[in-house]
Design a protein around this motif. Structure first.
Motif, PDB file in Angstrom:
ATOM      1  N   ASP A 130      -0.334  14.974  15.019  1.00  0.00           N
ATOM      2  CA  ASP A 130      -0.882  16.093  15.785  1.00  0.00           C
ATOM      3  C   ASP A 130      -1.546  17.114  14.871  1.00  0.00           C
ATOM      4  N   LEU A 131      -0.984  17.276  13.675  1.00  0.00           N
ATOM      5  CA  LEU A 131      -1.539  18.245  12.723  1.00  0.00           C
ATOM      6  C   LEU A 131      -2.744  17.687  11.963  1.00  0.00           C
ATOM      7  N   GLY A 132      -3.065  16.422  12.197  1.00  0.00           N
ATOM      8  CA  GLY A 132      -4.216  15.811  11.525  1.00  0.00           C
ATOM      9  C   GLY A 132      -3.967  15.473  10.073  1.00  0.00           C
ATOM     10  N   LEU A 133      -2.692  15.348   9.675  1.00  0.00           N
ATOM     11  CA  LEU A 133      -2.379  15.109   8.276  1.00  0.00           C
ATOM     12  C   LEU A 133      -2.216  13.630   7.937  1.00  0.00           C
ATOM     13  N   VAL A 134      -2.158  12.752   8.955  1.00  0.00           N
ATOM     14  CA  VAL A 134      -1.946  11.324   8.712  1.00  0.00           C
ATOM     15  C   VAL A 134      -3.285  10.594   8.809  1.00  0.00           C
ATOM     16  N   THR A 135      -3.638   9.886   7.755  1.00  0.00           N
ATOM     17  CA  THR A 135      -4.915   9.165   7.736  1.00  0.00           C
ATOM     18  C   THR A 135      -4.714   7.775   7.141  1.00  0.00           C
ATOM     19  N   ARG A 136      -5.657   6.888   7.455  1.00  0.00           N
ATOM     20  CA  ARG A 136      -5.675   5.561   6.829  1.00  0.00           C
ATOM     21  C   ARG A 136      -6.943   5.475   5.999  1.00  0.00           C
ATOM     22  N   GLN A 137      -6.792   5.155   4.715  1.00  0.00           N
ATOM     23  CA  GLN A 137      -7.942   5.149   3.807  1.00  0.00           C
ATOM     24  C   GLN A 137      -7.859   3.977   2.841  1.00  0.00           C
ATOM     25  N   LEU A 138      -9.041   3.558   2.399  1.00  0.00           N
ATOM     26  CA  LEU A 138      -9.116   2.683   1.235  1.00  0.00           C
ATOM     27  C   LEU A 138      -9.008   3.599   0.025  1.00  0.00           C
ATOM     28  N   LYS A 139      -7.944   3.453  -0.721  1.00  0.00           N
ATOM     29  CA  LYS A 139      -7.689   4.403  -1.788  1.00  0.00           C
ATOM     30  C   LYS A 139      -6.922   3.726  -2.913  1.00  0.00           C
ATOM     31  N   THR A 140      -7.125   4.210  -4.121  1.00  0.00           N
ATOM     32  CA  THR A 140      -6.406   3.659  -5.267  1.00  0.00           C
ATOM     33  C   THR A 140      -5.008   4.232  -5.318  1.00  0.00           C
ATOM     34  N   VAL A 141      -4.032   3.313  -5.306  1.00  0.00           N
ATOM     35  CA  VAL A 141      -2.630   3.727  -5.304  1.00  0.00           C
ATOM     36  C   VAL A 141      -1.870   2.920  -6.353  1.00  0.00           C
ATOM     37  N   PRO A 142      -0.720   3.429  -6.803  1.00  0.00           N
ATOM     38  CA  PRO A 142       0.146   2.626  -7.672  1.00  0.00           C
ATOM     39  C   PRO A 142       0.632   1.388  -6.902  1.00  0.00           C
ATOM     40  N   TRP A 143       0.571   0.248  -7.544  1.00  0.00           N
ATOM     41  CA  TRP A 143       0.918  -1.010  -6.885  1.00  0.00           C
ATOM     42  C   TRP A 143       1.807  -1.840  -7.806  1.00  0.00           C
ATOM     43  N   CYS A 144       2.884  -2.378  -7.252  1.00  0.00           N
ATOM     44  CA  CYS A 144       3.758  -3.248  -8.037  1.00  0.00           C
ATOM     45  C   CYS A 144       3.418  -4.702  -7.742  1.00  0.00           C
ATOM     46  N   PRO A 145       2.862  -5.445  -8.705  1.00  0.00           N
ATOM     47  CA  PRO A 145       2.560  -6.864  -8.480  1.00  0.00           C
ATOM     48  C   PRO A 145       3.812  -7.702  -8.237  1.00  0.00           C
ATOM     49  N   GLU A 172      -2.600  -9.044  -4.459  1.00  0.00           N
ATOM     50  CA  GLU A 172      -1.275  -8.454  -4.296  1.00  0.00           C
ATOM     51  C   GLU A 172      -0.315  -8.833  -5.425  1.00  0.00           C
ATOM     52  N   ASP A 173      -0.459 -10.067  -5.925  1.00  0.00           N
ATOM     53  CA  ASP A 173       0.464 -10.535  -6.956  1.00  0.00           C
ATOM     54  C   ASP A 173       0.018 -10.192  -8.366  1.00  0.00           C
ATOM     55  N   GLY A 174      -1.049  -9.384  -8.486  1.00  0.00           N
ATOM     56  CA  GLY A 174      -1.520  -8.975  -9.796  1.00  0.00           C
ATOM     57  C   GLY A 174      -2.473  -9.947 -10.449  1.00  0.00           C
ATOM     58  N   SER A 175      -2.960 -10.941  -9.701  1.00  0.00           N
ATOM     59  CA  SER A 175      -3.917 -11.900 -10.257  1.00  0.00           C
ATOM     60  C   SER A 175      -5.325 -11.553  -9.796  1.00  0.00           C
ATOM     61  N   TYR A 176      -6.323 -11.971 -10.593  1.00  0.00           N
ATOM     62  CA  TYR A 176      -7.720 -11.730 -10.229  1.00  0.00           C
ATOM     63  C   TYR A 176      -8.151 -12.679  -9.112  1.00  0.00           C
ATOM     64  N   ASP A 177      -9.020 -12.172  -8.251  1.00  0.00           N
ATOM     65  CA  ASP A 177      -9.571 -13.011  -7.184  1.00  0.00           C
ATOM     66  C   ASP A 177     -10.802 -13.763  -7.699  1.00  0.00           C
ATOM     67  N   ASP A 178     -11.554 -14.371  -6.788  1.00  0.00           N
ATOM     68  CA  ASP A 178     -12.682 -15.229  -7.186  1.00  0.00           C
ATOM     69  C   ASP A 178     -13.982 -14.464  -7.407  1.00  0.00           C
ATOM     70  N   THR A 179     -13.967 -13.140  -7.300  1.00  0.00           N
ATOM     71  CA  THR A 179     -15.196 -12.367  -7.512  1.00  0.00           C
ATOM     72  C   THR A 179     -15.440 -12.051  -8.981  1.00  0.00           C
TER      73      THR A 179
END
Length: 946
Positions: A178-193, A370-377
């Motif tokens: 309701d306060l407009g504080l919750v959003t969904r974004q593509l963003k860089t975050v800490p990630w554990c593989p 997700e597992d910390g490996s590179y994709d095909d790009t």
């Protein structure tokens, strides 16, 4: 007459059934059983009903194993506070709780199943197993906490996996929507593989790590050579293409490089250098040229004129192993302490880089899975490789292709996952966030600013806690609240077939109502229509048949951080809580992540005071672990020493710093415990024939008793002040030192003769017992918040209790009687105790020189100036009692007061009853073997008997 009377039978020795040996390990469970049978906690609540409320809100421990020493110190500190506040007269309920969701439990369950079996389970089945696991350890920990003597609502704890709790947390999410504080974004975050999930700042542990440190040249794109000539006045020549040099400690991120950042006001030069016989041209910040050349062991040949970073904006460069042309961008965060002044920018792998990428319209490119490996790009030589393994591969490729200026190693602080203890990566993914920098409607402030404001309005113990959490709030990013796991509270969002999101305050509240009835597991079994209700009108673009549910769960910190709502407010305990008490790591965790949603939703902090304790470490300050062989088991320690000794240990340490411990240190506390217990036993025994209603004689005249009562009320004052300040180690020291010094060493030694040998109803003996009885009731109650079992046992043996209650834990703390503070007595005893010290020194000398084994065979001759003699004359026979000798004499003489110890053996006979030697032994013809006092007592006893 003396021949027919056994003097020993006339001596009034202390009598009590309070045992000298504690046998805590055996007796404590019996007391706990009795408390449960009598519903002590319920009786406490009833007794304090309507009194002012003091609420300590329990931060939930994690339900995934036996308790450890950190749990022990935390729960005992909380129990001391609650019991003290209760005995101070407050209504202080204690509702324990458990954090039941999260990755550690899910990992353990899946590991126990094995990969093959785990792969066959759906999310709902995994959750059921996780719930059973959490419930199992919640029950185990509950029993272990109760074994410590912690009193609370153990039959009604709060659990973060209960439907009611889940519903309240979901309602907080609705309010934030309701306060407009919750959003969904593509963003860089800490990630554990290893864990395959995003992490919040509170889930990172920074450790020193040694890794690569490389300087890399990125060649300018052909179309920028002309611009380079304009900027620096140099033409490209045989030395090779001009380059932009960057520095990085994460070579694995170079594949995602899409820009190089320069500082607009930083001065840069083109540099011609010679290294290993080859020349090169590159651009470096002017302030760092010398440092970079020395690092790369290169010879500086020439430099161009300096230019501002803004001049580099038109330049483009070519990636060193990817077919990509990228721009130079301008940023404000360039630092000139190290590096080159030009920053490698990969928005898919860095928080600052991500902000720069969004601002400059760069591609948010993240080729790590997700597992910390590179994709095909990525280029062929990197495909499928894991990030932790790829740094040397990238460095070798750069060296082979000639773009590596210098490679080395550096030790720096790097974040690890709190669970897997492995390095994290920064990875751009779609996640849910709570914004900390959006204006909150109606408040005119951002969430960050509001939280910082309430940090200043709250009390922090120790006070540096405010600075610590303020620094964390100042620098924290938006709160990533989504996790890619199964065991947790589902994020109540829905998607249509175009991946558009449906999550509003209204929809989330409907989900909360559903969770309250059926629990969060229903998210995985019920349809969206069942969850939202058939009456819910879907917005345009959404249909029931194509509506899918979010797979992510909420960060478990969001769950535990909303206990202020689910426990304090929803149950009516009260809001805000008076005290949050946890380990110092919770500035980053529970304290901060309770504060943020609370101030957003309610406009105020969920606590008035925050108290932190340090970590339990070994005697050398090292972290405890079983593998290191320095681990002290909490459950084993309780089984070995008893809960009261462990509680005394907790009260004895300065918990605000890391707490050093070992088996040897805990064992030492047994002696301190025995001193307190023996003191209680002595006062109970010495007052066994005393009824305050019949026998009280106030200590109004100058006497040892008047001094002892004054010292008692000093202790009551000091202990209550220390409890109020949460300085429990000062409580321990004050009580222990009082028992060991003022009582055991001075008072108890001095009053032994009168207690044993005076006539039972003599005014002097009853006056002493009056003080001792008050002392017994006061000391038992003062130590009750700490020594919960021992105090209850002593209370049981205390005759004529100061309060008519069946348990000491229903009683109130003793009040300070300011009338007991007597300046004249204080000054008298400064003189008396100083003379006593001198006399004891002389007595020890005489014992050694004359083989004097019993002090009662000696006399104390006080040789003092007139002003001191006036003091001594007020105390009479107590002068010999202070030194424990058989006789005393006072002589007036100018100069500094002194005490002479005289051997009375061979001069006077010894009293056959009191063993004192003195000139009055034999003064009564009827009793030639007794002193005058003892003869009078025997005569009175025989007369009474007749």
């Amino acid at each position: 007459m003396s021949e027919t009377l056994d003097y020993k039978k006339t001596v009034l020795t202390p009598k009590t059934d309070f045992p000298m040996k504690a046998n805590l390990v055996q007796r404590e469970p019996a007391w706990q059983k009795r408390w449960n049978e009598m519903d002590l906690y319920g009786k406490i609540r009833q007794a304090r009903q309507g009194k002012p409320r003091f609420l300590l809100h329990d931060g939930p421990p994690y339900a995934n194993g036996d308790i450890h020493m950190g749990h022990l110190i935390n729960k005992v500190l909380k129990d001391i506070v609650v019991r003290y506040k209760t005995m101070e007269g407050f209504d202080s309920p204690y509702v324990p709780g458990w954090d039941c969701h999260g990755l550690p439990i899910e990992h353990k369950v899946l590991d126990e199943l094995g990969k093959d079996k785990a792969a066959k389970l759906n999310t709902y089945q995994i959750r059921k197993r996780c719930g059973a696991y959490a419930e199992k350890y919640m029950k185990i920990q509950s029993q272990q906490f109760q074994r410590l003597g912690v009193c609370g609502e153990w039959d009604r704890p709060y659990l973060t996996m209960s439907p009611q709790y889940e519903a309240e947390v979901t309602l907080t999410l609705a309010d934030l929507c309701d306060l407009g504080l919750v959003t969904r974004q593509l963003k860089t975050v800490p990630w554990c593989p290893d864990c395959h999930t995003a992490l919040a700042e509170a889930e990172l542990e920074y450790v020193d790590a040694t890794g690569p440190s490389i300087y890399v040249n990125f060649p300018l794109a052909p179309e920028s050579l002309g611009e380079f000539e304009k900027v620096f006045g140099w033409k490209a020549d045989a030395a090779g293409p001009p380059c932009l040099m960057i520095w990085t400690t994460t070579p694995w991120t170079l594949v995602a490089n899409v820009a190089i950042a320069a500082g607009p006001d930083v001065e840069y030069r083109a540099v011609r250098y010679r290294q290993n016989g080859k020349e090169g041209v590159t651009v470096i910040a002017d302030a760092l040229i010398k440092q970079v050349m020395q690092t790369g062991k290169a010879e500086l040949v020439d430099t161009s004129q300096p230019v501002k970073g803004t001049a580099l904006k038109p330049l483009k460069y070519r990636h060193v192993f990817v077919d990509r042309i990228s721009p130079v961008v301008l940023v404000s965060y360039i630092r000139l302490e190290d590096g080159t002044g030009l920053v490698h920018t990969a928005p898919g792998h860095g928080e600052e880089d991500y902000v720069t990428g969004r601002k400059e319209g760069l591609q948010i490119y993240c080729p790590v899975r997700e597992d910390g490996s590179y994709d095909d790009t990525v280029p062929e030589f990197l495909k499928g490789q894991k990030v932790p393994d790829v740094d040397p591969v990238v460095v070798n490729r750069l060296a082979q292709d000639g773009w590596l200026f210098q490679g080395g190693k550096v030790t720096h602080s790097y974040p690890n996952c709190w669970r897997s203890k492995t390095p994290i990566v920064f990875r751009a993914t779609e996640q849910w966030f709570v914004s900390v920098d959006k204006q909150i409607p109606g408040r005119g402030q951002t969430l960050r600013h509001l939280a910082l404001e309430w940090v200043g309005k709250s009390r922090w113990v120790p006070d540096w806690g405010a600075s610590r959490i303020r620094g964390m709030l100042d620098s924290r990013p938006d709160w990533c609240i989504s996790r890619q796991r199964a065991w947790g509270l589902p994020i109540p969002a829905f998607y249509n077939d175009r991946n558009e999101v449906l999550m509003t305050g209204e929809t989330v509240r409907r989900v909360a109502a559903h969770f309250a009835k059926k629990g969060a597991d229903s998210w995985y079994t019920d349809s969206p229509k069942d969850i939202l209700g058939e009456d819910f009108a879907l917005p345009a673009g959404f249909t029931w048949d194509r509506l899918r549910k979010e797979n992510d769960i909420l960060d478990v910190w969001f769950e535990s951080g909303n206990s202020w709502r689910a426990v304090c407010r929803a149950s009516g305990l009260g809001y805000p809580a008076d005290l949050y008490l946890e380990g110092s790591d919770q500035h980053r965790g529970w304290f901060q992540l309770s504060l943020l949603p609370a101030v957003a939703v309610t406009g105020e902090a969920p606590f008035r005071t925050v108290l932190t304790h340090g970590f339990v470490v070994d005697e050398n300050g090292r972290k405890m672990s079983k593998s290191a062989g320095n681990y002290v088991s909490a459950t084993d320690a309780v089984q070995q020493y008893g809960a009261d000794v462990m509680r005394l240990w907790v009260s004895s340490v300065d918990y605000q710093s890391d707490v050093r411990t070992s088996d040897a240190q805990i064992a030492q506390l047994q002696e301190a415990y025995r001193k307190v217990r023996n003191t209680l036993r002595y006062v109970l025994g010495a007052t066994s024939d005393f009824d305050p209603a019949k026998h009280s004689v106030p200590a109004t005249e100058p006497s040892l008793d008047r001094w002892a009562r004054m010292e008692l009320h000093k202790v009551i004052r000091d202990v209550r002040q220390s409890y109020d300040a949460y300085d429990f180690y000062k409580v321990f020291r004050r009580v222990h030192d009082f028992c060991a010094v003022e009582l055991s060493s001075i008072y108890f030694s001095a009053i032994k003769d009168r207690l044993y040998c005076d006539l039972q109803d003599s005014a002097r003996r009853r006056r002493t017992q009056t003080v001792l009885h008050e002392m017994a009731g006061a000391l038992i109650r003062l130590v009750a918040p700490i020594l919960v079992h021992t105090a209850e046992e002593a209370w049981e043996f205390l005759a004529h209790k100061p309060e008519n209650v069946e348990s000491v834990h229903l009683a109130h703390l003793p009040e300070v009687d300011t009338q007991a503070f007597d300046e004249a007595t204080e000054k008298d005893f400064e003189v008396l105790l100083s003379l006593r010290d001198k006399g004891l020194q002389q007595l020890e000398r005489l014992k050694a020189e004359a083989n004097l084994s019993n002090a009662l065979d000696a006399a104390a001759v006080y040789v003092v100036p007139p002003e001191q003699k006036a003091i001594l004359d007020r105390y009479g026979a107590e002068l010999e009692d202070l030194l424990g000798v058989g006789w005393h004499e006072v002589r007036e003489e100018a100069g500094e007061g002194r005490v002479e110890i005289v051997d009375l053996r061979g001069r006077y006979e010894r009293c056959s009853r009191s063993w004192k030697r003195g000139p009055d032994v034999g003064s009564d013809p009827q009793y030639p073997d007794l002193s005058a006092r003892d003869a009078a007592v025997i005569r009175a006893l025989l007369t009474k008997g007749a």
